[in-house]
Design a protein around this motif. Structure first.
Motif, PDB file in Angstrom:
ATOM      1  N   PHE A 159       0.771  -1.408  -0.078  1.00  0.00           N
ATOM      2  CA  PHE A 159      -0.161   0.156  -0.105  1.00  0.00           C
ATOM      3  C   PHE A 159       0.929   1.285  -0.151  1.00  0.00           C
ATOM      4  CE2 PHE A 159      -2.995  -3.154   1.359  1.00  0.00           C
ATOM      5  CZ  PHE A 159      -3.837  -2.737   0.873  1.00  0.00           C
ATOM      6  N   VAL A 160       1.841   1.250   0.775  1.00  0.00           N
ATOM      7  CA  VAL A 160       2.803   2.422   0.871  1.00  0.00           C
ATOM      8  C   VAL A 160       3.372   2.785  -0.313  1.00  0.00           C
ATOM      9  CG1 VAL A 160       4.983   3.210   1.547  1.00  0.00           C
ATOM     10  CG2 VAL A 160       3.646   2.056   3.316  1.00  0.00           C
ATOM     11  N   MET A 172      -2.402   5.669  -4.579  1.00  0.00           N
ATOM     12  CA  MET A 172      -2.976   5.915  -3.435  1.00  0.00           C
ATOM     13  C   MET A 172      -2.106   5.944  -2.145  1.00  0.00           C
ATOM     14  SD  MET A 172      -5.959   2.987  -3.354  1.00  0.00           S
ATOM     15  CE  MET A 172      -5.251   1.362  -3.235  1.00  0.00           C
ATOM     16  N   TYR A 202       2.812  10.015  -2.934  1.00  0.00           N
ATOM     17  CA  TYR A 202       2.222  11.182  -2.626  1.00  0.00           C
ATOM     18  C   TYR A 202       3.376  12.260  -2.092  1.00  0.00           C
ATOM     19  CZ  TYR A 202       0.062  14.760   0.406  1.00  0.00           C
ATOM     20  OH  TYR A 202      -0.534  15.922   0.980  1.00  0.00           O
ATOM     21  N   TRP A 248      14.588  -0.171   4.117  1.00  0.00           N
ATOM     22  CA  TRP A 248      13.871   0.072   5.291  1.00  0.00           C
ATOM     23  C   TRP A 248      13.983  -0.981   6.418  1.00  0.00           C
ATOM     24  CZ3 TRP A 248       8.980  -2.002   7.327  1.00  0.00           C
ATOM     25  CH2 TRP A 248       8.449  -1.085   8.518  1.00  0.00           C
ATOM     26  N   LEU A 300      11.040   6.966   8.647  1.00  0.00           N
ATOM     27  CA  LEU A 300      11.005   5.371   8.936  1.00  0.00           C
ATOM     28  C   LEU A 300       9.587   4.977   9.553  1.00  0.00           C
ATOM     29  CD1 LEU A 300      14.530   4.445  10.258  1.00  0.00           C
ATOM     30  CD2 LEU A 300      13.376   3.474   8.141  1.00  0.00           C
ATOM     31  N   MET A 301       9.142   5.858  10.245  1.00  0.00           N
ATOM     32  CA  MET A 301       8.044   5.244  11.193  1.00  0.00           C
ATOM     33  C   MET A 301       6.759   5.487  10.341  1.00  0.00           C
ATOM     34  SD  MET A 301       8.529   4.276  13.995  1.00  0.00           S
ATOM     35  CE  MET A 301      10.144   3.656  13.125  1.00  0.00           C
ATOM     36  N   ALA A 302       7.003   6.519   9.050  1.00  0.00           N
ATOM     37  CA  ALA A 302       5.498   6.917   8.623  1.00  0.00           C
ATOM     38  C   ALA A 302       4.768   5.692   8.173  1.00  0.00           C
ATOM     39  CB  ALA A 302       5.975   7.963   7.346  1.00  0.00           C
ATOM     40  N   PRO A 303       5.386   4.389   7.420  1.00  0.00           N
ATOM     41  CA  PRO A 303       4.396   3.610   7.063  1.00  0.00           C
ATOM     42  C   PRO A 303       3.646   3.005   8.229  1.00  0.00           C
ATOM     43  CG  PRO A 303       6.773   3.124   6.340  1.00  0.00           C
ATOM     44  CD  PRO A 303       6.618   4.340   7.178  1.00  0.00           C
ATOM     45  N   PHE A 304       4.237   2.826   9.495  1.00  0.00           N
ATOM     46  CA  PHE A 304       3.593   2.453  10.678  1.00  0.00           C
ATOM     47  C   PHE A 304       2.116   3.344  11.141  1.00  0.00           C
ATOM     48  CE2 PHE A 304       7.797   0.300  12.025  1.00  0.00           C
ATOM     49  CZ  PHE A 304       7.236  -0.980  11.920  1.00  0.00           C
ATOM     50  N   TRP A 339       0.829   5.415   9.381  1.00  0.00           N
ATOM     51  CA  TRP A 339      -0.167   5.635   8.136  1.00  0.00           C
ATOM     52  C   TRP A 339      -1.043   4.068   8.507  1.00  0.00           C
ATOM     53  CZ3 TRP A 339      -0.167   3.427   2.655  1.00  0.00           C
ATOM     54  CH2 TRP A 339      -1.383   3.808   1.976  1.00  0.00           C
ATOM     55  N   MET A 340      -0.477   3.062   8.712  1.00  0.00           N
ATOM     56  CA  MET A 340      -0.965   1.777   9.030  1.00  0.00           C
ATOM     57  C   MET A 340      -2.183   1.809  10.030  1.00  0.00           C
ATOM     58  SD  MET A 340       0.762  -1.547  10.543  1.00  0.00           S
ATOM     59  CE  MET A 340       1.066  -0.918  12.040  1.00  0.00           C
ATOM     60  N   MET A 362      -8.606   3.950  -0.835  1.00  0.00           N
ATOM     61  CA  MET A 362      -7.729   4.422   0.199  1.00  0.00           C
ATOM     62  C   MET A 362      -7.957   6.039   0.408  1.00  0.00           C
ATOM     63  SD  MET A 362      -6.062   2.061   1.779  1.00  0.00           S
ATOM     64  CE  MET A 362      -4.324   2.267   2.223  1.00  0.00           C
ATOM     65  N   PRO A 381      -5.707  12.837  -0.938  1.00  0.00           N
ATOM     66  CA  PRO A 381      -4.267  12.631  -0.067  1.00  0.00           C
ATOM     67  C   PRO A 381      -4.345  12.060   1.208  1.00  0.00           C
ATOM     68  CG  PRO A 381      -5.107  15.067  -0.026  1.00  0.00           C
ATOM     69  CD  PRO A 381      -6.001  14.268  -1.076  1.00  0.00           C
ATOM     70  N   PRO A 382      -3.137  11.313   1.536  1.00  0.00           N
ATOM     71  CA  PRO A 382      -3.289  10.732   2.845  1.00  0.00           C
ATOM     72  C   PRO A 382      -3.662  11.499   3.926  1.00  0.00           C
ATOM     73  CG  PRO A 382      -1.494  10.211   1.693  1.00  0.00           C
ATOM     74  CD  PRO A 382      -2.043  11.400   0.939  1.00  0.00           C
ATOM     75  N   GLY A 396      -8.152  -1.801   1.791  1.00  0.00           N
ATOM     76  CA  GLY A 396      -7.208  -1.256   2.283  1.00  0.00           C
ATOM     77  C   GLY A 396      -7.343  -1.361   4.026  1.00  0.00           C
ATOM     78  N   MET A 405      -4.846  -3.200   6.592  1.00  0.00           N
ATOM     79  CA  MET A 405      -4.050  -2.297   7.511  1.00  0.00           C
ATOM     80  C   MET A 405      -4.377  -2.572   9.000  1.00  0.00           C
ATOM     81  SD  MET A 405      -1.781  -1.037   5.909  1.00  0.00           S
ATOM     82  CE  MET A 405      -1.033  -0.026   4.904  1.00  0.00           C
ATOM     83  N   ALA A 439      -2.735  -5.941   9.699  1.00  0.00           N
ATOM     84  CA  ALA A 439      -1.275  -5.658  10.203  1.00  0.00           C
ATOM     85  C   ALA A 439      -0.976  -5.049  11.250  1.00  0.00           C
ATOM     86  CB  ALA A 439      -0.511  -4.852   8.969  1.00  0.00           C
TER      87      ALA A 439
END
Lengths: 313, 284
Positions: free
Chosen positions: A147-148, A153, A158, A187, B29-33, B35-36, B49, B52-53, B247, B251, B254
């Motif tokens: 997804f990232v 999306m 982005y 990562w 580095l933390m952004a994926p977490f 966002w999750m 999804m 924009p986020p 999505g 998430m 996860a």
């Protein structure tokens, strides 16, 4: 009585080198078989789960087999694998992803370890944060990264769009999908590199820096002329473990692209090729030949890495 | 020539600079977490999804988490993973403690050769063993049970190596004293040395836990039965089935699968980081 005899034998052996040889024969009789009992669980494991499979796998690579019916085919399996386009494609993918993962993560991780080591505040906080990706399982991480890195999306595209950079298709495009895996690998692995670098950075003796400071060396000069040369062994270790891990890459490419590494086999690694032939096609002979070729590649590269790192130290 | 005066200031500026660089990169580095977690609470994310986020979902809802728990497969996979991991850790650590101790303090024929054999196992990857082990467990009818995941963990070269290194640092005089009292080898191990092995045992437990919990390729080969799936297997099958649709659910799933490990890590971080560093430093 037995025990006492052993003690008497141990003392001369420990104190005088010369005393060793003549005592040896009596020591043998007094050393009980119990020591082998300590080793029974581990060596049963080595025999059953290491030595037997390695030889059985070698045997299978000369047979055509689907698990029940086998017949000898000589070197045909090796010929099939070595002339197979998908196999060399998988080797190429594995190397491409591995080389860039390592070439990016080790220098970057070392720089961040140096920064964490010398930051006046929050040393432990950063250590914990930077290591966090490495504790999450790579399978869960791959699931999130699908997804990232989504072209429309995802948060990466982005951000790229916000700062005005082109937005690649990542996993939807065979020409960029390997970079998606590299990004995930960097990562996930960088925390490990940082922890290992930090542990070894702290082992460099402070007196060296003291002396350099007295001589008027700047912080950057100290880093370049004391820190970097002292980290040779660490880099060698990271290179070897990183490379062995990279050659065995499977989990994340399986989650992101299935056993055939879609799109268009662009992220199928050697491990995935073996899994596909062995456990979706049940071609045990061909898969065994492929695992042996992979095993040899791993051994050769481990050897080269060891040689290279010895020269560096 | 005014340089000595500005050194302190320069240090402060560079310190602040380092801190900011670390902070920015840490957030990335933390952004994926982050966002999750955020998407997991977003009910609309299953259709498409949010783009924009956004950090805070428009419609905060525990809907996705509700489904994850109602479905039950994640909880089942947690139980499976726990059974496999606890058994593997117990088996691997006990066998390695025994072997590591024997290689450190034992005096017996072939010690060096056997230890080299143990070190050689470190160079043998899983892939060439995959098919023979599959056939082996198939022949005794143990596929689709937990045994194939547990039994092979009895041999772990790295754990034996770390354990031997640790016992090497403990003095031999301890055993000599116990021997004078007439204690046998097993008694000496269990009464004298094992109680001192706490630190290395903790490290071994942490490493064995991480390896077993994250194991993927071998479980994938031997467990076809969905009810026996471990956490990584369940995540992978969910991900492959649904791709990048659903999505919000993905998430949430996860998050629930990662969170307990992260909490455990935050509590034990000092020991976990030390263990990883030790296996790395000693591995040199």
């Amino acid at each position: 009585m037995k025990d006492k005899a052993e003690i008497e034998n141990q003392f001369p052996a420990g104190t005088a080198q010369n005393g060793r040889l003549p005592v040896k024969s009596t020591k043998k009789t007094s050393s009980p078989l119990t020591w082998y009992v300590f080793l029974i669980p581990s060596f049963l494991g080595i025999l059953l789960f290491m030595i037997y499979p390695i030889f059985e796998s070698l045997r299978l690579s000369f047979y055509q087999s689907n698990g029940t019916i086998e017949h000898f085919t000589g070197l045909n399996n090796f010929k099939t694998v070595l002339t197979s386009g998908p196999f060399w494609n998988a080797v190429g993918n594995t190397f491409f992803i591995g080389i860039f993962q390592i070439a990016i993560t080790i220098p970057l991780g070392f720089i961040f370890a140096s920064l964490i080591n010398s930051t006046p505040k929050g040393k432990n906080f950063f250590k914990v944060i930077y290591f966090l990706p490495n504790v999450t399982s790579i399978v869960a991480a791959a699931m999130i990264f699908a997804f990232v890195l989504h072209p429309e999306m995802g948060i990466v595209n982005y951000l790229l769009d916000v700062i005005g950079l082109p937005t690649p298709g990542w996993l939807s495009d065979p020409s960029t999908s390997k970079w998606a895996v590299i990004l995930l690998a960097v990562w996930h692995w960088i925390g490990f590199v940082i922890i290992i670098c930090l542990a070894n950075l702290q082992a460099i003796s402070p007196e060296m820096y003291e002396a350099a400071r007295i001589d008027g060396a700047s912080g950057f000069q100290q880093w370049l002329f004391i820190t970097v040369p002292n980290m040779g062994g660490t880099f060698a270790f990271l290179l070897i473990t990183g490379w062995i891990g990279a050659l065995q890459r499977f989990n994340e490419v399986y989650v992101l692209g299935g056993p055939n590494g879609s799109p268009a086999r662009s992220i199928q690694t050697m491990g995935a090729f073996i899994y596909e032939r062995g456990f979706t096609g049940f071609e045990f002979g061909i898969a065994s030949a492929a695992t042996y070729i992979m095993f040899m590649i791993i051994l050769v590269f481990t050897f080269i890495n060891l040689k290279l790192s010895n020269m560096k130290i | 020539m005014s340089r000595p005066l500005s050194i302190k200031q320069a240090e402060r500026v560079s310190g602040a600079f380092k801190f900011i660089v670390l902070l920015v990169f840490g957030v990335l580095l933390m952004a994926p977490f982050i966002w999750m977690v955020s998407v997991g609470f977003d009910r609309t994310a299953n259709i498409s999804m949010p783009f924009p986020p956004r950090l805070i979902p428009e419609e905060l809802s525990g809907f996705n988490y509700g489904i994850v728990f109602e479905n039950g497969r994640l909880i089942q996979s947690y139980i499976n993973s726990a059974i496999v991991t606890v058994s593997s850790v117990l088996l691997g650590v006990s066998a390695s403690l025994l072997a590591g101790y024997a290689f450190s303090k034992g005096r017996f024929k072939g010690k060096k050769l056997l230890f080299i054999l143990v070190l050689c196992t470190l160079m043998i990857p899983m892939e060439p063993r995959l098919i023979p082990l599959y056939k082996l467990f198939n022949s005794v009818d143990l596929l689709n049970t937990f045994w194939p995941l547990i039994l092979p963990t009895v041999i772990n070269g790295m754990l034996i190596f770390l354990c031997k290194q640790f016992f090497d640092q403990l003095p031999d005089t301890l055993r000599e004293a116990a021997q004078i009292d007439g204690a046998g080898e097993f008694k000496i191990f269990f009464r004298v040395y094992l109680p001192l092995a706490g630190p290395i045992a903790a490290t071994m437990v942490i490493l064995a836990f991480i390896w077993s919990w994250n194991d993927f390729m071998w479980p994938l080969v031997v467990l076809n039965n969905q009810e026996l799936h471990t956490v990584p297997l369940y995540l992978a099958s969910f991900s492959l089935e649904n791709g990048t649709s659903l999505g919000g659910l993905t998430m949430a799933l996860a998050t629930v699968s990662i969170l307990p490990i992260i909490i455990l890590y935050l509590f034990l971080q000092r020991y976990i980081i030390q263990s990883i560093a030790l296996s790395g430093v000693k591995g040199e």
